[in-house]
Design an enzyme around this catalytic site. Sequence first.
Site, PDB file in Angstrom:
ATOM      1  CG  MET A  86      -1.882   1.124   1.277  1.00 25.44           C
ATOM      2  SD  MET A  86      -3.236   1.190   2.504  1.00 25.44           S
ATOM      3  CE  MET A  86      -2.286   1.487   3.879  1.00 25.44           C
ATOM      4  CB  CYS A  87       2.462   3.349  -2.229  1.00 26.52           C
ATOM      5  SG  CYS A  87       3.787   1.918  -1.968  1.00 26.52           S
ATOM      6  N   GLY A  88       0.921   5.680  -1.240  1.00 22.44           N
ATOM      7  CA  GLY A  88       0.147   6.672  -1.534  1.00 22.44           C
ATOM      8  C   GLY A  88       0.679   7.795  -2.865  1.00 22.44           C
TER       9      GLY A  88
END
Length: 301
Positions: free
Chosen positions: A1-3
């Site tokens: 999960m990254c932004g």
Amino acid sequence: MCGIVGLYLKNPQLESQLGKLFEPMLQAMTDRGPDSAGFAIYGDEVADGWIKLTLQATTDGFDWKTLMGELEGRLGCSLDWFQNASAAVLKVNAEETAVRLALAELAPNVRIMSAGQSIEILKGMGLPQEISQRFGLAGMKGSHIIGHTRMATESAVTMEGSHPFSTGADLCLVHNGSLSNHFRLRQELKREGIHFETDNDTEVAAGYLTWRLQQGDSLKEALDHSLEDLDGFFTFAIGTRNGFAVIRDPIACKPAILAETDDYVAMASEYQALSSLPGIEHAKVWEPVPATMYIWERESA
């Protein structure tokens, strides 16, 4: 999960506020990526015939002044440069290949983060707030910017492994997701002359786009081909000298949201990162359709 976050200014009068507008967007993605963060900002263009490079030292207290003096003597031309924390931005009227060769000889431990006429890439390990403050993001000016907060899945937590990745002039890419065929593609692209600095799958995606553009593709055509040749799950934001683009894979399991007003186009992995923007309550807001390209570009200079 990254932004992922991006901001493209349609209104030139806002360019002096780009960093101030973007900083809370990047920091809003902290929970999606606490390992490292970075951004690519476009502006402060150099003239034709000049090249601008962002350099990053791998050790604290690097002696940039001495390196620049040696580089000036090696290249036989004057240059402009300034330091920003552990990075330096170099502007020189010389061929990029000659500059890269000289840097490799004079400072083999210095990393070239980006090269082109407009782009600057600044990134490192730490929380997004720390990275923002380290490089003075809030005070930066420009026309557009994309950023990334990372939760490592495919490779180690290092400065080199953080996003954005750049493998071509004024081109960069940030990525939320993972590619299943990056090892095979890396080998194929190496045979085509694409150079890689890390084992990160995102760098392979950036290298793929660089290769397609070298073959004569437009950005749209390159992204079309990426849907055929890149296996895995991804939301990409791509920066170019003249604009930026967003694309999701056909399954689109990685989130993204877009917002557009008369003044800007913004994107993020979550709406909360857009909530601080002026006029967001009146913006057109939508979720990007799977396997569909969204491109905003100004006319070439």
